[in-house]
Design an enzyme around this catalytic site. Structure first.
Site, PDB file in Angstrom:
ATOM      1  N   HIS A 203      -2.257  -4.947  -7.605  1.00 42.23           N
ATOM      2  CA  HIS A 203      -1.569  -4.268  -6.491  1.00 42.23           C
ATOM      3  C   HIS A 203      -1.122  -2.852  -6.894  1.00 42.23           C
ATOM      4  O   HIS A 203       0.069  -2.528  -6.872  1.00 42.23           O
ATOM      5  CB  HIS A 203      -0.368  -5.110  -6.019  1.00 42.23           C
ATOM      6  CG  HIS A 203       0.074  -4.769  -4.628  1.00 42.23           C
ATOM      7  ND1 HIS A 203       0.520  -5.707  -3.730  1.00 42.23           N
ATOM      8  CD2 HIS A 203       0.143  -3.587  -3.968  1.00 42.23           C
ATOM      9  CE1 HIS A 203       0.853  -5.114  -2.592  1.00 42.23           C
ATOM     10  NE2 HIS A 203       0.633  -3.814  -2.712  1.00 42.23           N
TER      11      HIS A 203
ATOM     12  N   ARG B 233      -3.527  -6.640   2.518  1.00 45.38           N
ATOM     13  CA  ARG B 233      -2.651  -7.707   2.030  1.00 45.38           C
ATOM     14  C   ARG B 233      -3.496  -8.928   1.710  1.00 45.38           C
ATOM     15  O   ARG B 233      -4.471  -9.223   2.414  1.00 45.38           O
ATOM     16  CB  ARG B 233      -1.592  -8.092   3.093  1.00 45.38           C
ATOM     17  CG  ARG B 233      -0.397  -7.144   3.160  1.00 45.38           C
ATOM     18  CD  ARG B 233       0.460  -7.230   1.894  1.00 45.38           C
ATOM     19  NE  ARG B 233       1.590  -6.316   1.908  1.00 45.38           N
ATOM     20  CZ  ARG B 233       1.590  -5.082   1.393  1.00 45.38           C
ATOM     21  NH1 ARG B 233       0.510  -4.600   0.825  1.00 45.38           N
ATOM     22  NH2 ARG B 233       2.676  -4.334   1.444  1.00 45.38           N
TER      23      ARG B 233
END
Ligand code: NDP
Length: 311
Positions: free
Chosen positions: A275, A227
């Protein structure tokens, strides 16, 4: 009892398509989608990819939030999340394999100097560089959970030396294991590539800061698949400018989508992807239907998150 699918990322997955797949598996289910949720009081299970603070409060009888993925940090960070609401994630066997492949692709790109050759071609230059041998190269995998194990195994299978780091000490064949805050510098010291697949928790948020970058090998590449909020991005750019590490490959950023004026876009030592390292959910989606059935029957749910631990 109804299941509401409200993914909020139609470019990745459409609510209606997931609904159709789940109904195929479980035809009697009452499954609704974000554009037609019906009576909020009937929603007992909510499936999301993105989640906004207070979202759970829209459904007075909500019992479980099912994340269509593994990272549940945004849900757990919601101060208004009722204690009665359970949080489930998906298992990551398909996306984990994709993430291992992504990490290997970027490592091989550097091992074989592919970026240099691409640049040279634009200048019609003919210079050769020796490939780096996998057997002489160490990959550190931070996070040895479901995804981390797949990443570590992929590098072992490709003859790399692998070290690993997790919260609790592991015993994994072929992996030199370290654990806890004290074990991190040793895990990083000799790593040529550092692949992070850590969850975002109060302990990991901001952990990649100027202090930790000092423990990196100056020739190392940092590959972050966990993350973005785990990285102090200002410290990362400074560490790259100061040659504390050689480069960074970031699939996740603290703000997504990354704003166009963010300096990381143009940093010469940073490669960014939007992502996408773990993309497909594969058969994991059927666990959503199974959790709906389990909720209906009062059975324990699959892949429940430990809310205290944060992952
Ligand atoms: P798991 O819960 O299976 O594993 C998490 C691992 O991290 C465990 O080994 C755990 O240690 C370790 N860990 C947690 N906290 C710490 C800490 N403070 N210090 C050291 N180690 C720690 O998760 P997954 O492997 O399934 O997923 C990991 C993360 O990957 C997700 O949370 C998500 O953020 C990210 N992800 C990213 C995707 C992408 O496309 N970029 C796609 C899917 C997931 P221990 O084993 O001791 O508990």
């Amino acid at each position: 009892m109804a299941l509401l699918i409200d993914i909020k990322h139609p470019e990745w997955m459409k609510d209606e398509e997931l609904r159709a797949e789940l109904l195929h598996f479980y035809p009697e289910a009452d499954i609704r989608t974000g554009n037609d949720p019906g009576d909020p009081a009937e929603i007992e299970m909510l499936t999301v990819s993105s989640y906004f603070p207070g979202e759970a409060l829209q459904y007075p009888n909500l019992k479980v939030i099912q994340k269509t993925g593994a990272g549940v940090n945004n849900i757990l960070a919601d101060q208004e999340l009722p204690e009665s609401v359970q949080v489930a994630r998906l298992q990551t066997s398909t996306s984990g394999v994709e993430m291992a492949e992504y990490a290997l692709a970027f490592v091989l790109q550097e091992q074989r100097h592919l970026r240099q050759y691409q640049t040279q071609q634009t200048r019609s230059e003919w210079n050769s560089y020796p490939p780096r041998k996998a057997a002489d190269t160490t990959v550190a995998v931070l996070g040895l959970g479901r995804i981390g194990l797949l990443v570590a195994q992929r590098f072992i299978d490709n003859d790399f030396k692998v070290v690993g780091w997790s919260r609790s000490l592991k015993d994994i064949p072929g992996v030199e294991c370290y654990a806890g805050e004290d074990g991190l510098p040793a895990a990083l010291e000799f790593a040529d590539y550092v692949v992070s697949v850590l969850p975002s928790t109060p302990q990991t948020r901001g952990m990649f800061n100027s202090g930790v970058f000092k423990s990196f090998n100056p020739l190392a590449f940092f590959i972050n698949l966990g993350r973005g909020d785990q990285v102090n991005e200002t410290d990362l750019m400074q560490a790259l400018d100061d040659d504390l590490l050689a480069g960074a490959i970031l699939d996740v950023m603290s703000i997504e989508p990354l704003p166009a004026d963010n300096p990381m876009w143009l940093h010469p030592k940073i490669q960014l992807t939007p992502h996408v390292s773990g993309y497909h959910l594969g058969d994991a989606i059927f666990d959503i239907a199974d959790n709906y059935r389990r909720l209906q029957n009062g059975e324990p749910l699959l892949n429940l998150v430990d809310i205290e631990r944060g992952y």
